[in-house]
Scaffold this motif. Structure first.
Motif, short mmCIF file in Angstrom:
data_model
loop_
_atom_site.label_atom_id
_atom_site.label_comp_id
_atom_site.label_asym_id
_atom_site.label_seq_id
_atom_site.Cartn_x
_atom_site.Cartn_y
_atom_site.Cartn_z
N ARG A 80 -15.58 -2.48 58.07
CA ARG A 80 -16.99 -3.00 58.78
C ARG A 80 -17.25 -3.88 59.72
NH1 ARG A 80 -19.97 -4.26 52.63
NH2 ARG A 80 -19.54 -2.12 51.71
N ARG A 81 -18.32 -3.67 60.51
CA ARG A 81 -18.81 -4.35 61.62
C ARG A 81 -19.03 -5.62 61.19
NH1 ARG A 81 -24.28 -4.87 62.21
NH2 ARG A 81 -25.37 -3.74 60.76
N GLN A 131 -12.09 -4.55 49.64
CA GLN A 131 -12.74 -5.92 49.79
C GLN A 131 -11.69 -6.79 49.18
OE1 GLN A 131 -15.58 -6.35 51.10
NE2 GLN A 131 -15.67 -4.35 51.69
N PRO A 187 -24.99 -1.48 64.95
CA PRO A 187 -24.52 -0.56 64.50
C PRO A 187 -24.63 0.79 65.31
CG PRO A 187 -26.60 -1.23 63.84
CD PRO A 187 -26.34 -2.45 64.66
N TYR A 199 -26.28 -1.03 57.64
CA TYR A 199 -25.17 -0.05 57.68
C TYR A 199 -24.12 -0.30 59.01
CZ TYR A 199 -28.18 2.34 54.41
OH TYR A 199 -28.88 2.73 53.58
N ASP A 200 -23.08 0.35 58.99
CA ASP A 200 -22.22 0.23 60.08
C ASP A 200 -22.43 1.50 61.06
OD1 ASP A 200 -20.62 -1.68 59.10
OD2 ASP A 200 -20.09 -0.41 57.71
N TYR A 238 -16.59 2.54 55.61
CA TYR A 238 -17.93 2.29 56.34
C TYR A 238 -18.94 2.56 55.53
CZ TYR A 238 -14.94 2.19 60.66
OH TYR A 238 -13.74 2.03 61.30
N ARG A 239 -20.05 1.62 55.99
CA ARG A 239 -21.41 1.96 55.40
C ARG A 239 -22.17 2.88 56.18
NH1 ARG A 239 -23.51 -4.03 55.54
NH2 ARG A 239 -22.38 -3.88 57.44
N SER A 294 -11.22 -3.98 55.02
CA SER A 294 -12.57 -3.26 55.28
C SER A 294 -12.84 -3.37 56.73
CB SER A 294 -13.73 -4.13 54.40
OG SER A 294 -14.95 -3.57 55.02
N ASN A 349 -21.02 4.24 49.44
CA ASN A 349 -21.24 3.64 50.75
C ASN A 349 -22.11 4.70 51.51
OD1 ASN A 349 -18.88 5.26 50.47
ND2 ASN A 349 -17.79 3.76 51.99
#
Length: 411
Positions: A108-109, A101, A115, A246-247, A145-146, A106, A200
């Motif tokens: 992440r999408r 972060q 997703p 979530y991703d 990723y989440r 990151s 995560n």
């Protein structure tokens, strides 16, 4: 149980055969709990104690070690803890996520990216389905990723690998049952989401009572398809709602063509089929694909859409020293072409040792076998899981580098 109660063959001499099954089940459940407690000592609770050196952290973040040190020096990042002798102990997973972060690393999408909801599915047991699911979840977690893992299998192997005892610690009300039951008590799946030791990664667990859903949905289906179709749509709707947080969502269905497997099949937007490099596994997977083709046609004729962004097969138990495995791999390549991911998951004692401790390779604090064996295993798992990550990112329109572009072309 007193050993005197058993005869020379290891069975109660005065019990009927059916009663022996109950005794065996109870004895086995008690042993699972003992193994769990032994694996998770001290405290009998699973913990995530993995720490990464600065070089490994920098590689994962795609930056230089100097950039991390500078961020620590100017106060943007806390330094890792030190031992009594002043040795840096390395970064834990929460620290790694914080670094992503702070340093803008990151993966992440973005909100407009859909997703990925991936079902890891094969109707044959013993292909490493739960092993692939958990290793993929933990690989994606390390990458930042989440992830949500949904255990839909009443055998609950994935639930166990996440540190929950499905026999003693998970009630039916904590599984998908209250949501999918013919008389549901839940209208949203948020009730079932549990945190795991990975900051995560969340889990919807399962247990043996999930099999009740199979009975109920099968009974409903025999009386007409309306109730069954509504449950299929309900699972897809519930997962789509959860997936917004979530991703990646990973679904682990039962290894059989039942109502839950059908519901999961249509709720996913991507399919990953693990199979071992043996003739029986190859043949059964061909049958699985044939049945899937027929079922998808029937579902679509019933107005239930099944659409996948990608369908891939992955060889999940490959022994590079076994000529028969190499032969079957060539047969797979000739049959499935680019749908077979090029990098198989190698058989490794490290995976087996980790599973004995109810862990994945990503959770081992140190090698169980030799450092060379562990490094080879971890490198292979990273490469194999990285193929799937590339497919997910391609879905979001991202190809990160030339190497990634070359692999994407192969995929």
């Amino acid at each position: 149980m007193n050993a005197n109660h058993w005869n020379n063959e290891g069975f109660h001499s005065h019990l009927a055969e059916a009663e022996r099954i109950t005794q065996l089940a109870q004895a086995g459940e008690q042993m699972v709990e003992r193994l769990r407690r032994t694996a998770f000592l001290p405290g009998a609770t699973k913990a995530l104690n993995v720490r990464l050196g600065i070089a490994e952290a920098a590689e994962l973040l795609g930056c230089s070690t100097n950039r991390i040190r500078m961020a620590e020096q100017d106060g943007r990042l806390p330094p890792p803890p030190e031992s009594d002798t002043g040795r840096r102990l390395g970064y834990d997973i929460p620290a790694l996520l914080n670094m992503r972060q702070v340093l803008g690393a990151s993966p992440r999408r973005s909100p407009e990216d859909p997703p990925a909801i991936i079902t890891v599915q094969n109707f044959k047991g013993g292909v490493g389905k739960s092993t692939v699911t958990t290793h993929l979840a933990h690989y994606l977690a390390v990458q930042g990723y989440r992830v949500l893992v949904v255990d839909c299998d009443s055998q609950a192997t994935t639930t166990t690998l996440f540190g929950f005892n499905p026999h003693f610690a998970i009630r039916r009300e904590e599984t998908l049952y209250p949501y999918l039951s013919i008389e549901p008590t839940e209208d949203s799946l948020h009730y079932a989401v549990k945190s795991t030791i990975w900051p995560n990664v969340d889990l919807i667990p399962s247990n043996l009572q999930m099999f009740d859903v199979e009975y109920e949905l099968a009974a409903a289906g025999s009386g007409g398809g309306g109730t069954l179709a509504s449950r299929f749509r309900k699972l897809k709707q519930g997962l789509n709602e959860l997936a917004q947080d979530y991703d990646v969502v990973l679904l682990d269905p039962p290894p059989a063509l039942g109502t839950i497997s059908l519901a999961v099949m249509q709720a996913a937007n991507a399919l990953l089929v693990p199979l071992a490099a043996t003739t029986p596994d190859f043949c059964s997977t061909v049958q699985f694909l044939s049945m899937m083709s027929q079922v998808i046609t029937q579902l679509q004729e019933a107005g239930i859409q099944v659409e996948y962004d990608f369908c891939r097969l992955i060889c999940s138990k490959f022994n590079s020293n076994d000529p028969s495995h190499a032969m079957i791999q060539r047969i797979m390549e000739q049959s499935f072409g680019p749908a077979l991911l090029p990098i198989p998951i190698l058989e490794s004692a490290e995976i087996s040792h980790a599973a004995l401790r109810m862990m994945t390779v990503y959770e081992l604090e140190k090698p169980v076998g030799t450092p060379k064996t562990h490094k080879r295993c971890r490198s292979n798992i990273d490469e194999a899981m990285g193929q799937i990550e590339k497919l997910i990112r391609l879905r979001w329109g991202r190809v990160d580098n030339e190497k990634g572009a070359a692999l994407a072309a192969a995929l």
